[in-house]
Design an enzyme around this catalytic site. Structure first.
Site, PDB file in Angstrom:
ATOM      1  N   HIS A 160    -130.618  47.742 102.008  1.00  0.00           N
ATOM      2  CA  HIS A 160    -131.341  48.979 102.291  1.00  0.00           C
ATOM      3  C   HIS A 160    -132.583  48.642 103.099  1.00  0.00           C
ATOM      4  CE1 HIS A 160    -131.282  53.269 101.164  1.00  0.00           C
ATOM      5  NE2 HIS A 160    -132.585  53.226 101.401  1.00  0.00           N
ATOM      6  N   ASP A 170    -133.090  61.596  93.187  1.00  0.00           N
ATOM      7  CA  ASP A 170    -133.778  60.999  94.341  1.00  0.00           C
ATOM      8  C   ASP A 170    -133.516  61.827  95.587  1.00  0.00           C
ATOM      9  OD1 ASP A 170    -135.075  59.035  96.088  1.00  0.00           O
ATOM     10  OD2 ASP A 170    -133.040  58.720  96.802  1.00  0.00           O
ATOM     11  N   ARG A 225    -140.373  65.187  99.519  1.00  0.00           N
ATOM     12  CA  ARG A 225    -141.474  64.327  99.996  1.00  0.00           C
ATOM     13  C   ARG A 225    -141.660  64.434 101.494  1.00  0.00           C
ATOM     14  NH1 ARG A 225    -139.268  58.830  98.579  1.00  0.00           N
ATOM     15  NH2 ARG A 225    -140.927  58.058  99.886  1.00  0.00           N
ATOM     16  N   SER A 276    -137.349  55.333  94.897  1.00  0.00           N
ATOM     17  CA  SER A 276    -136.291  56.007  95.664  1.00  0.00           C
ATOM     18  C   SER A 276    -135.210  54.997  96.063  1.00  0.00           C
ATOM     19  CB  SER A 276    -136.926  56.639  96.907  1.00  0.00           C
ATOM     20  OG  SER A 276    -135.959  56.978  97.859  1.00  0.00           O
ATOM     21  N   LYS A 332    -131.250  54.369  94.043  1.00  0.00           N
ATOM     22  CA  LYS A 332    -129.971  54.470  94.774  1.00  0.00           C
ATOM     23  C   LYS A 332    -129.185  53.173  94.647  1.00  0.00           C
ATOM     24  CE  LYS A 332    -131.708  55.967  98.852  1.00  0.00           C
ATOM     25  NZ  LYS A 332    -132.876  56.829  98.789  1.00  0.00           N
TER      26      LYS A 332
HETATM   27  N1  URA Z   1    -135.649  54.820 102.115  1.00  0.00           N
HETATM   28  C1  URA Z   1    -135.367  55.473 100.961  1.00  0.00           C
HETATM   29  O1  URA Z   1    -134.241  55.540 100.523  1.00  0.00           O
HETATM   30  N2  URA Z   1    -136.385  56.041 100.313  1.00  0.00           N
HETATM   31  C2  URA Z   1    -137.647  55.991 100.748  1.00  0.00           C
HETATM   32  O2  URA Z   1    -138.515  56.528 100.106  1.00  0.00           O
HETATM   33  C3  URA Z   1    -137.931  55.314 101.951  1.00  0.00           C
HETATM   34  C4  URA Z   1    -136.897  54.735 102.625  1.00  0.00           C
END
Ligand code: URA
Length: 433
Positions: free
Chosen positions: A82, A161, A168, A183, A187
């Site tokens: 990620h 999320d 946000r 966040s 995930k």
């Molecule tokens: N990527 C995400 O999944 N969440 C965030 O808050 C920032 C980048």
């Protein structure tokens, strides 16, 4: 317990209990807590921060808000990746098919664009027919059959999320360490991978501007991973200028496909080889990083990585003829060159300004319900360290409206700093933690 007391608590700088955090996440997820109450609490978190325990509790509550994927019947050593967000960041589209083609089962859940940063889901959706919201059973079936699924959060993984992420974006609460860490990690935990590699972007086009903030965010995410029994590594990358040469959804898909066919810029190549070689190591497929890099190059040169992407697109309902013939992607109706008004060297190309210009063109969202235009964006032909002559083309603006095109040309020109002194091309990989 009620949400007003919880907001009051955070507003006055108190630490929230696990029970309070779970109450908020469950209530917001099932619609009992309103958007405006959630916005107030998120803003209070953004301003007052969270302790390590609060961040862990928030992450686990968000991961538990939907189903938890169990990949143990697919493989024991799965690896997920990620990025904390960037401009022109199409790395997932390139790296994950390469890794799947080399034998790492990939389930990667991505997000939509956030703030000025682009989102992999928006990029994938610019491929006609590609479905990002497939059910968990189909995700598992696809991974068993072709080794990869690139999906959004609609598959009931960490749905809390998804809601908070979209909120946000519209209340200026994106650049907060506890919110970014929870966040991303919620995930990743819900997606089931044992090993997680994080691209922690750092610079003017990233949520973390300084290396020290990026290191703090990395530490927080590694700590969450440890508490959840996952192996997490973080690589800090430079996000002062865009990654590669394109910014905008279908433009980035086109660049990613070309990269999978072997045609990639130096910065993209460095990121792919570094992340890929660590991912192979984490998956138990080779401890020697240099050897791993060579194997990745071979995988790309053999055409197998590209074929895996075509297979993925087909499996998730996308029209593979677009991938095979990139000319089929609809172009923006207005394409304007941005020429330099002086000669010299590019000493800076602001990822932030390019990101803003791209959102204003319609490649990102200003409100969470906004539609994006997959065709629009920016192609940069000159990057930091490049020589440029007066009247030479530095970039192209792809727009759907003449006024927006004119504004974008000015913004893109402002994103460039051109001086008489030559500077070195910046390093892309800043640290490995
Ligand atoms: N990527 C995400 O999944 N969440 C965030 O808050 C920032 C980048």
């Amino acid at each position: 317990m009620n949400i007003i007391d919880i907001i009051e608590n955070k507003k006055t700088g108190n630490e929230l209990t696990k029970g309070e955090i779970e109450f908020f996440i469950n209530g917001y997820n099932n619609g009992e807590i309103t958007d405006y109450q959630a916005a107030a609490l998120i803003m209070a978190i953004c301003i007052n921060g969270m302790t390590v325990d609060e961040i862990s509790d928030l992450t686990i509550a968000m991961a538990n808000s939907g189903e938890m994927l169990d990949l143990s019947d697919i493989a024991s050593n799965t690896v997920d990746k990620h990025s904390t967000g960037g401009i022109g960041d199409k790395i997932t589209l390139i790296l994950m098919p390469i890794m799947a083609s080399m034998g790492i089962p990939i389930v990667k859940m991505s997000g939509r664009g956030l703030g000025i940063t682009g989102g992999t889901v928006d990029k994938l959706q610019s491929i006609p027919g590609y479905k990002t919201d497939i059910e968990i059973d189909e995700v598992k079936k696809n991974v068993k059959e072709i080794g990869i699924a690139l999906i959004s959060q609609s598959a009931n993984l960490a749905p809390a999320d998804k809601k908070i992420y979209a909120l946000r974006d519209t209340i200026a609460c994106v650049d907060s360490t506890p919110l970014i860490a929870s966040s991303i990690m919620s995930k990743k935990i819900a997606s089931g991978a044992q090993n997680i590699i994080l691209d922690v972007t750092c610079g003017k086009g990233a949520f973390m501007e300084t290396k020290s903030d990026a290191k703090t965010l990395s530490k927080v995410m590694k700590n969450i991973g440890k508490n959840a029994g996952r192996n997490v590594m973080c690589i800090l990358t430079n996000m002062n200028e865009p990654v590669g040469y394109s910014v905008g959804n279908s433009l980035e898909v086109v660049e990613a496909v070309k990269a999978l066919r072997g045609d990639m810029t130096e910065d993209v190549r460095e990121i792919i080889l570094t992340f890929g070689s660590y991912m192979l190591k984490m998956a138990g497929l080779g401890d020697d990083l240099e050897e791993n890099e060579k194997k990745i190059v071979k995988e790309i040169e053999s055409g197998k990585a590209y074929k895996k992407f075509v297979e993925l697109v087909g499996k998730q309902g996308g029209d593979t003829s677009y991938i095979e013939n990139l000319e089929k992607f609809e172009k923006a109706p207005i394409i304007v060159p941005v020429v330099s008004n002086k000669s010299g060297f590019v000493t800076d190309l602001s990822a932030e300004l390019i990101g803003r210009a791209s959102v204003d063109l319609g490649a990102g969202r200003l409100k969470k319900e906004d539609d994006i235009d997959p065709r629009v964006g920016i192609i940069v032909c000159k990057k930091t360290g490049d020589k440029v002559s007066k009247d030479e083309i530095m970039a192209y603006v792809h727009a759907n409206d003449p006024k927006k095109a004119d504004e974008a040309v000015l913004k893109v020109r402002n994103a460039y700093t051109i001086l008489d002194k030559k500077v070195k091309k910046p390093s892309v990989i800043l640290d490995v933690l």
